[in-house]
Design a protein around this motif. Structure first.
Motif, mmCIF file in Angstrom:
data_model
loop_
_atom_site.group_PDB
_atom_site.id
_atom_site.type_symbol
_atom_site.label_atom_id
_atom_site.label_comp_id
_atom_site.label_asym_id
_atom_site.label_seq_id
_atom_site.Cartn_x
_atom_site.Cartn_y
_atom_site.Cartn_z
ATOM 1 N N MET A 1 0.843 -1.189 0.000
ATOM 2 C CA MET A 1 0.000 0.000 0.000
ATOM 3 C C MET A 1 0.880 1.242 0.000
ATOM 4 S SD MET A 1 -2.924 1.261 2.720
ATOM 5 C CE MET A 1 -3.764 -0.291 2.707
ATOM 6 N N ASP A 2 0.461 2.249 -0.719
ATOM 7 C CA ASP A 2 1.167 3.516 -0.811
ATOM 8 C C ASP A 2 1.301 4.141 0.583
ATOM 9 O OD1 ASP A 2 2.137 5.855 -2.413
ATOM 10 O OD2 ASP A 2 0.389 6.778 -1.470
ATOM 11 N N SER A 3 2.515 4.624 0.929
ATOM 12 C CA SER A 3 2.733 5.171 2.270
ATOM 13 C C SER A 3 1.881 6.408 2.520
ATOM 14 C CB SER A 3 4.215 5.485 2.483
ATOM 15 O OG SER A 3 4.632 6.510 1.615
ATOM 16 N N GLN A 4 1.598 7.192 1.478
ATOM 17 C CA GLN A 4 0.735 8.360 1.652
ATOM 18 C C GLN A 4 -0.685 7.930 1.997
ATOM 19 O OE1 GLN A 4 1.150 10.736 -1.847
ATOM 20 N NE2 GLN A 4 3.297 11.135 -1.476
ATOM 21 N N LEU A 5 -1.143 6.893 1.343
ATOM 22 C CA LEU A 5 -2.474 6.378 1.640
ATOM 23 C C LEU A 5 -2.516 5.864 3.073
ATOM 24 C CD1 LEU A 5 -5.311 5.757 0.681
ATOM 25 C CD2 LEU A 5 -4.466 3.581 -0.180
ATOM 26 N N THR A 6 -1.468 5.195 3.499
ATOM 27 C CA THR A 6 -1.413 4.677 4.855
ATOM 28 C C THR A 6 -1.507 5.814 5.866
ATOM 29 O OG1 THR A 6 -0.095 2.794 4.154
ATOM 30 C CG2 THR A 6 -0.024 3.341 6.481
ATOM 31 N N LEU A 7 -0.774 6.885 5.641
ATOM 32 C CA LEU A 7 -0.812 8.020 6.560
ATOM 33 C C LEU A 7 -2.188 8.685 6.534
ATOM 34 C CD1 LEU A 7 1.033 9.419 8.593
ATOM 35 C CD2 LEU A 7 1.617 11.056 6.804
ATOM 36 N N THR A 8 -2.785 8.777 5.367
ATOM 37 C CA THR A 8 -4.134 9.327 5.263
ATOM 38 C C THR A 8 -5.127 8.446 6.013
ATOM 39 O OG1 THR A 8 -3.630 10.369 3.147
ATOM 40 C CG2 THR A 8 -5.951 10.020 3.646
ATOM 41 N N GLN A 9 -4.977 7.138 5.913
ATOM 42 C CA GLN A 9 -5.852 6.219 6.654
ATOM 43 C C GLN A 9 -5.677 6.423 8.160
ATOM 44 O OE1 GLN A 9 -8.007 5.446 4.094
ATOM 45 N NE2 GLN A 9 -8.272 3.624 5.312
ATOM 46 N N GLN A 10 -4.447 6.667 8.596
ATOM 47 C CA GLN A 10 -4.196 6.927 10.019
ATOM 48 C C GLN A 10 -4.877 8.226 10.450
ATOM 49 O OE1 GLN A 10 -0.002 6.613 10.965
ATOM 50 N NE2 GLN A 10 0.206 4.818 9.662
ATOM 51 N N ALA A 11 -4.852 9.231 9.590
ATOM 52 C CA ALA A 11 -5.539 10.489 9.898
ATOM 53 C C ALA A 11 -7.046 10.265 9.984
ATOM 54 C CB ALA A 11 -5.194 11.547 8.852
ATOM 55 N N LEU A 12 -7.575 9.413 9.103
ATOM 56 C CA LEU A 12 -9.005 9.082 9.172
ATOM 57 C C LEU A 12 -9.338 8.393 10.495
ATOM 58 C CD1 LEU A 12 -9.582 7.921 5.496
ATOM 59 C CD2 LEU A 12 -10.778 9.819 6.626
ATOM 60 N N GLN A 13 -8.456 7.537 10.966
ATOM 61 C CA GLN A 13 -8.686 6.874 12.250
ATOM 62 C C GLN A 13 -8.635 7.884 13.393
ATOM 63 O OE1 GLN A 13 -5.780 3.709 12.282
ATOM 64 N NE2 GLN A 13 -7.076 2.364 11.077
ATOM 65 N N ALA A 14 -7.693 8.829 13.335
ATOM 66 C CA ALA A 14 -7.612 9.872 14.362
ATOM 67 C C ALA A 14 -8.875 10.724 14.363
ATOM 68 C CB ALA A 14 -6.371 10.741 14.139
ATOM 69 N N ARG A 15 -9.427 10.959 13.171
ATOM 70 C CA ARG A 15 -10.659 11.746 13.023
ATOM 71 C C ARG A 15 -11.799 11.139 13.830
ATOM 72 N NH1 ARG A 15 -15.030 11.126 9.759
ATOM 73 N NH2 ARG A 15 -16.226 13.033 9.350
ATOM 74 N N ALA A 16 -11.804 9.834 13.984
ATOM 75 C CA ALA A 16 -12.879 9.159 14.716
ATOM 76 C C ALA A 16 -12.949 9.613 16.168
ATOM 77 C CB ALA A 16 -12.688 7.641 14.638
ATOM 78 N N ASN A 17 -11.862 10.182 16.700
ATOM 79 C CA ASN A 17 -11.835 10.649 18.085
ATOM 80 C C ASN A 17 -12.199 12.123 18.230
ATOM 81 O OD1 ASN A 17 -11.026 8.134 19.083
ATOM 82 N ND2 ASN A 17 -8.900 8.580 18.593
ATOM 83 N N ALA A 18 -12.482 12.791 17.129
ATOM 84 C CA ALA A 18 -12.789 14.221 17.177
ATOM 85 C C ALA A 18 -14.019 14.487 18.040
ATOM 86 C CB ALA A 18 -13.014 14.757 15.772
ATOM 87 N N TYR A 19 -13.990 15.642 18.692
ATOM 88 C CA TYR A 19 -15.120 16.105 19.479
ATOM 89 C C TYR A 19 -15.637 17.362 18.793
ATOM 90 C CZ TYR A 19 -17.819 17.920 23.421
ATOM 91 O OH TYR A 19 -18.823 18.406 24.219
ATOM 92 N N ALA A 20 -16.676 17.210 17.990
ATOM 93 C CA ALA A 20 -17.183 18.315 17.179
ATOM 94 C C ALA A 20 -18.707 18.430 17.273
ATOM 95 C CB ALA A 20 -16.748 18.120 15.731
ATOM 96 N N PRO A 21 -19.243 18.610 18.500
ATOM 97 C CA PRO A 21 -20.693 18.646 18.643
ATOM 98 C C PRO A 21 -21.342 19.913 18.088
ATOM 99 C CG PRO A 21 -19.677 19.203 20.727
ATOM 100 C CD PRO A 21 -18.559 18.784 19.785
ATOM 101 N N TYR A 22 -20.582 20.962 17.870
ATOM 102 C CA TYR A 22 -21.153 22.240 17.426
ATOM 103 C C TYR A 22 -21.148 22.370 15.905
ATOM 104 C CZ TYR A 22 -20.522 22.875 22.366
ATOM 105 O OH TYR A 22 -20.566 22.675 23.717
ATOM 106 N N SER A 23 -20.033 22.056 15.286
ATOM 107 C CA SER A 23 -19.946 22.193 13.827
ATOM 108 C C SER A 23 -20.272 20.898 13.101
ATOM 109 C CB SER A 23 -18.542 22.638 13.419
ATOM 110 O OG SER A 23 -17.617 21.576 13.591
ATOM 111 N N GLY A 24 -20.059 19.766 13.767
ATOM 112 C CA GLY A 24 -20.224 18.474 13.108
ATOM 113 C C GLY A 24 -19.111 18.184 12.115
#
Length: 129
Positions: A1-24
């Motif tokens: 897998m492309d290393s850039q894609l891997t890092l992007t996938q990791q960012a997507l996983q980090a996004r799952a922890n976001a706390y964004a109740p006001y803006s969504g």
């Protein structure tokens, strides 16, 4: 897998922890340090909006707290839905760009869903003391 894609996938996983109740609008970031370690960040909103922290700064501050100040690249994803986050580029804000400029040169790579951009493209005139 492309290393850039891997890092992007990791960012997507980090996004799952976001706390964004006001803006969504949930954002995730994955920051690779010069030593190869990866630091993650997500946005954390606050009812007093100026107290909100972006994912990029969250990742940088986490790295600095661990004693790391030299970085290789950063991936950022964000959006109101998982599909949007995976497809639509989420550009860093001015505050995040200035924080990155404190530690990174203008040719520092920032990976978005539309490809690689350079810090200097987004912030051509960095504030310096």
């Amino acid at each position: 897998m492309d290393s850039q894609l891997t890092l992007t996938q990791q960012a997507l996983q980090a996004r799952a922890n976001a706390y964004a109740p006001y803006s969504g609008f949930a954002v995730g970031a994955a920051l690779v340090a010069e030593d190869g370690r990866t630091f993650y960040g997500c946005n954390v909103e606050n009812a007093s909006y100026s107290m909100t922290i972006c994912a990029e700064r969250s990742a940088v501050f986490s790295a600095v707290a661990a004693g790391v100040t030299r970085f290789r690249k950063l991936a950022i994803v964000g959006g109101k839905t998982d599909e949007e986050a995976a497809q639509v580029p989420c550009l860093p804000c001015g505050a995040c760009l200035q924080v990155l400029a404190e530690f990174c040169p203008p040719d520092f790579p920032i990976l978005l869903t539309d490809g690689v951009h350079l810090l200097g493209e987004f912030l051509p005139a960095q504030f310096r003391l």
